[in-house]
Design an enzyme around this catalytic site. Sequence first.
Site, PDB file in Angstrom:
ATOM      1  N   CYS A  72     -20.330   0.489   8.241  1.00 22.88           N
ATOM      2  CA  CYS A  72     -21.563   1.142   8.701  1.00 22.88           C
ATOM      3  C   CYS A  72     -21.299   2.347   9.603  1.00 22.88           C
ATOM      4  CB  CYS A  72     -22.500   0.140   9.369  1.00 22.88           C
ATOM      5  SG  CYS A  72     -21.906  -0.571  10.921  1.00 22.88           S
ATOM      6  N   HIS A 128     -24.690  -3.072  13.997  1.00 25.66           N
ATOM      7  CA  HIS A 128     -24.916  -2.331  12.758  1.00 25.66           C
ATOM      8  C   HIS A 128     -25.633  -1.025  13.063  1.00 25.66           C
ATOM      9  CE1 HIS A 128     -25.046  -1.954   8.452  1.00 25.66           C
ATOM     10  NE2 HIS A 128     -26.352  -1.758   8.472  1.00 25.66           N
ATOM     11  N   HIS A 140     -27.764   3.017   4.977  1.00 24.55           N
ATOM     12  CA  HIS A 140     -26.649   2.421   5.716  1.00 24.55           C
ATOM     13  C   HIS A 140     -25.657   1.825   4.738  1.00 24.55           C
ATOM     14  CE1 HIS A 140     -28.212  -1.850   5.254  1.00 24.55           C
ATOM     15  NE2 HIS A 140     -29.186  -1.107   4.773  1.00 24.55           N
TER      16      HIS A 140
END
Length: 181
Positions: A72, A128, A140
């Site tokens: 990520c 994240h 993402h």
Amino acid sequence: MSRSTVRGYAVTHSIAATIACMLILCAGWFNTAIGTPAEKVIEARRQIEKRARKQIGTPYVYGGSSPSGFDCSGFTRWVFLRMTSLPHNSGAQFELPAQDSYKRLWEKKKLEKGDLVFFDTTSARVGHVGIYLGRGRFIHSSSSSGVRIDSVYDPYYYSPRFVGGVRVPSLRTRGPARPHL
């Protein structure tokens, strides 16, 4: 009342009306100038979205930071590479507003295209990161399916885990843009 008094009132009212109109026009000019993002910022946001969308379907690779595979924070770092240098760690990216030029965003409704969005998906405060695309969507690199688009309002996963956002300096307006006349 004499005629000169009536004329004096008419002149006074005419001057007051002219001043009021000028104030209204100036207020509209300033609101437009301050409220409209600069053309450079709009173009930068478009480029971020374009660069990010080209990677849809790229696989997730732990520690990855290239089109052959992203995690990520490697994905966000790669997308922003032409604009700014981001650390390859979601927690470190979340802490960027400790520097003056980055802006922290706590509410989803204040997000704009190109903002970094953060989620609590691990035991750490932030686990994240993705890039906001507008209309509630973000892009993402998901550990389960690679680069994809999801909703920050997903009631089952992302919405309850939303921690905040960060606006990078190159996506902030720095003063009044030219008015649209």
